[in-house]
Design a protein around this motif. Structure first.
Motif, PDB file in Angstrom:
ATOM      1  N   TYR A  47       2.511   8.887 -14.418  1.00  0.00           N
ATOM      2  CA  TYR A  47       3.626   8.531 -15.301  1.00  0.00           C
ATOM      3  C   TYR A  47       4.555   7.513 -14.635  1.00  0.00           C
ATOM      4  O   TYR A  47       5.039   6.586 -15.285  1.00  0.00           O
ATOM      5  N   VAL A  48       4.785   7.678 -13.336  1.00  0.00           N
ATOM      6  CA  VAL A  48       5.612   6.708 -12.598  1.00  0.00           C
ATOM      7  C   VAL A  48       4.967   5.330 -12.667  1.00  0.00           C
ATOM      8  O   VAL A  48       5.633   4.331 -12.946  1.00  0.00           O
ATOM      9  N   ILE A  49       3.671   5.277 -12.414  1.00  0.00           N
ATOM     10  CA  ILE A  49       2.961   3.996 -12.429  1.00  0.00           C
ATOM     11  C   ILE A  49       3.010   3.376 -13.817  1.00  0.00           C
ATOM     12  O   ILE A  49       3.336   2.195 -13.974  1.00  0.00           O
ATOM     13  N   LYS A  94       0.819  -1.212   0.000  1.00  0.00           N
ATOM     14  CA  LYS A  94       0.000   0.000   0.000  1.00  0.00           C
ATOM     15  C   LYS A  94       0.856   1.267   0.000  1.00  0.00           C
ATOM     16  O   LYS A  94       0.445   2.311  -0.490  1.00  0.00           O
ATOM     17  N   VAL A  95       2.066   1.164   0.523  1.00  0.00           N
ATOM     18  CA  VAL A  95       2.955   2.322   0.637  1.00  0.00           C
ATOM     19  C   VAL A  95       3.231   2.951  -0.723  1.00  0.00           C
ATOM     20  O   VAL A  95       3.257   4.173  -0.861  1.00  0.00           O
ATOM     21  N   GLY A  96       3.422   2.133  -1.746  1.00  0.00           N
ATOM     22  CA  GLY A  96       3.737   2.647  -3.067  1.00  0.00           C
ATOM     23  C   GLY A  96       2.671   3.582  -3.603  1.00  0.00           C
ATOM     24  O   GLY A  96       2.977   4.675  -4.099  1.00  0.00           O
ATOM     25  N   ALA A 121       0.338   8.738  -5.250  1.00  0.00           N
ATOM     26  CA  ALA A 121      -0.982   9.367  -5.354  1.00  0.00           C
ATOM     27  C   ALA A 121      -0.932  10.892  -5.275  1.00  0.00           C
ATOM     28  O   ALA A 121      -1.562  11.570  -6.085  1.00  0.00           O
ATOM     29  N   PRO A 122      -0.186  11.480  -4.334  1.00  0.00           N
ATOM     30  CA  PRO A 122      -0.173  12.944  -4.246  1.00  0.00           C
ATOM     31  C   PRO A 122       0.554  13.624  -5.413  1.00  0.00           C
ATOM     32  O   PRO A 122       0.491  14.842  -5.551  1.00  0.00           O
ATOM     33  N   LEU A 123       1.218  12.860  -6.258  1.00  0.00           N
ATOM     34  CA  LEU A 123       1.999  13.441  -7.351  1.00  0.00           C
ATOM     35  C   LEU A 123       1.166  13.770  -8.585  1.00  0.00           C
ATOM     36  O   LEU A 123       1.699  14.282  -9.570  1.00  0.00           O
ATOM     37  N   GLY A 124      -0.123  13.444  -8.574  1.00  0.00           N
ATOM     38  CA  GLY A 124      -0.991  13.758  -9.708  1.00  0.00           C
ATOM     39  C   GLY A 124      -0.526  13.086 -10.983  1.00  0.00           C
ATOM     40  O   GLY A 124      -0.262  11.881 -11.003  1.00  0.00           O
ATOM     41  N   ASP A 125      -0.395  13.875 -12.053  1.00  0.00           N
ATOM     42  CA  ASP A 125       0.018  13.320 -13.341  1.00  0.00           C
ATOM     43  C   ASP A 125       1.402  12.686 -13.273  1.00  0.00           C
ATOM     44  O   ASP A 125       1.651  11.669 -13.914  1.00  0.00           O
TER      45      ASP A 125
END
Length: 124
Positions: free
Chosen positions: A38-40, A23-25, A30-34
């Protein structure tokens, strides 16, 4: 290579992120928005999906690189991930020690200190 839609890259990436970081990932991106999207999609939807390295091997490489680069916030996340995918604290310590000839003692000392913090938080 099979063409993936943006949605499937995201879904695959989100599932792989959960497998690697729990869940940490998702809480980190999540707070990084777009930027988090892109990371995901890229890191976890494309790179972490590749064959050839296990998740353990990928986290060994990631811990080593983040240690050398001095990216302490991300190193903390990936030490947690390394523990999550089955690396022991001793294996992570050896990975960090392996960086000494290439990045120097101060960098490795910072990495070891972060490892100790993470292990004490996890096993408190």
């Amino acid at each position: 290579m099979t063409h993936k839609t943006e949605l499937s890259r995201f879904e695959l990436g989100l599932a792989k992120l959960a497998e690697v970081d729990g869940k940490v990932g998702e809480e980190v991106v999540a707070p990084l928005g777009d930027l988090g999207k892109y990371v995901i999609e890229f890191a976890f939807g494309d790179i972490y999906q590749r064959e050839g390295l296990s998740l353990r091997e990928r986290e060994i490489a990631t811990v080593a690189m983040l240690t050398v680069l001095g990216r302490e916030t991300q190193l903390r996340v990936h030490i947690n991930a390394a523990l999550n995918v089955g690396l022991s604290a001793e294996e992570i310590e050896e990975t960090i020690i392996q960086t000494v000839p290439y990045a120097g003692f101060p960098t490795a000392i910072n990495g070891i200190n972060i490892l100790k913090d993470v292990v004490s938080e996890v096993h408190g």
